[in-house]
Design an enzyme around this catalytic site. Sequence first.
Site: not given
Ligand code: BG6
Length: 488
Positions: A92, A236
């Site tokens: 890349f 998140h």
């Molecule tokens: C990801 C993280 O963004 O989200 C992970 O890097 C985590 O560590 C995951 O396990 C959790 O996603 P979900 O959709 O399974 O709650």
Amino acid sequence: PAIIVEAVTFALFGATGDLSTRKLFPALYQLDRAGLLNEQTRVLALAREAAPPEAQLARIEQAVRARIAAEEVDESVMQRFIGRLDYLAMDFRRAEDYASLAERVAPDRPLIAYFATPAAVYGAICENLAGAGLAEQSRVVLEKPIGHDLASSKVVNEAVARFFPETRVYRIDHYLGKETVQNLIALRFANSLFETQWDHNHISHVEITVAETVGIEGRWGYFDQAGQLRDMLQNHLLQLLCLTAMDPPSDLAADSIRDEKVKVLKALAPITREQISQRVVRGQYGSGYSGGKPVPGYLEEENANPESSTETFISLRADICNWRWAGVPFYLRTGKRMAQKLSQIVIHFKEPPFYIFAPEQRSLITNRLIIRLQPQEGISLQVMTKEQGLDKGMHLRSGPLQLNFSETYKSSRIPDAYERLLLEVMQGNQNLFVRKDEIEYAWQWCDQLIEGWSRLGDRPKIYPAGSWGPVASIALITRDGRSWYGDL
Ligand code: BG6
């Protein structure tokens, strides 16, 4: 399907990585199965390995089959899907390698360049796409983490911005693609019932929990550099907080929503050095049990650095300094190897202003709105009613009014977040993607926590795998006379 999706070339950088095999290829297959990929859409799988393309495509097919339910395997769709794929080995960072990529890109169609690579390479990919004359037609999709603090995220964002305007940059936070998170917007802004109650006059506090039962799953190298604050909270949980706390946008346009989210991030009260030990708890899992089986502690995982002080759990109290939320704490927590896989937002409403029932029942009285992301996606409202029966008098009981999505919409499966997000990129819709300033305000707030910790020099508190985190996390909320909702 009602949606007409234009033909694109979808170039996946980092096609042999974990995210691509676990999430992205299966999501593309599901879109194909749902009739949501244009007939002409092609998918270019790009990675370093100089393996024969047929072998790589066979691997991709295997990965897709492993990730979808048996009843979702449709051999004719699978054939069509694999027929769309092409594998190209490239470095890349090497400009010369982009000539063969350019040969495979249809000049008159959008090129979706999805970066499932470390963020350090994003700048080089952008520069090389531009060098190969592909920038004008491209939308670039950036996976998290974008940097590891404010300064490094700016470096990445600026490297991308040299070649792509913000209107063609799609920063992924897959939580924004989850069905219930989408529903939060519908719930809040399509029901006057809730929105008139959505402030400090009616809400006492809010909890946001994202608990996972998994440990590090072979990702030690990445995770140990990041930790739970950078891996989960900076993105998140803060996104969930923004969607819960933001003011109503004037329409659903991407920038209207993002403007409101940014206001929330800007209003987050800094957590001072003096407050940090009271307001924030960092934990690291020790050995314990998961699903009834003994599991090692974080420091005993394969390839672990036994000295690591990276956190696998964080809980904190955040305050939003604005008119709507004055005096309403938001308690956030997220961790690996916790007792249960549970993601939910709990809105706790205030008690009625005057109480007329038996005094011993007073502690029961509370309305809660629970917005559950997983396991069973749904929304439930805890309301007080009277117990039934002649002998019960005016005995109160708290019960749920529920909307369980998987029950209610039994016939339709709940799509994975990535399916929705990939579809949105193909449609050129930026609603569910994170703008540069959101990322930067979120980092700014997290940076002060990281800095506060490093000054304190404390090691994270150990909690047993399979628990709800360190005892200090319980103390964090009981100190305010409250408790985490739903912990068994
Ligand atoms: C990801 C993280 O963004 O989200 C992970 O890097 C985590 O560590 C995951 O396990 C959790 O996603 P979900 O959709 O399974 O709650």
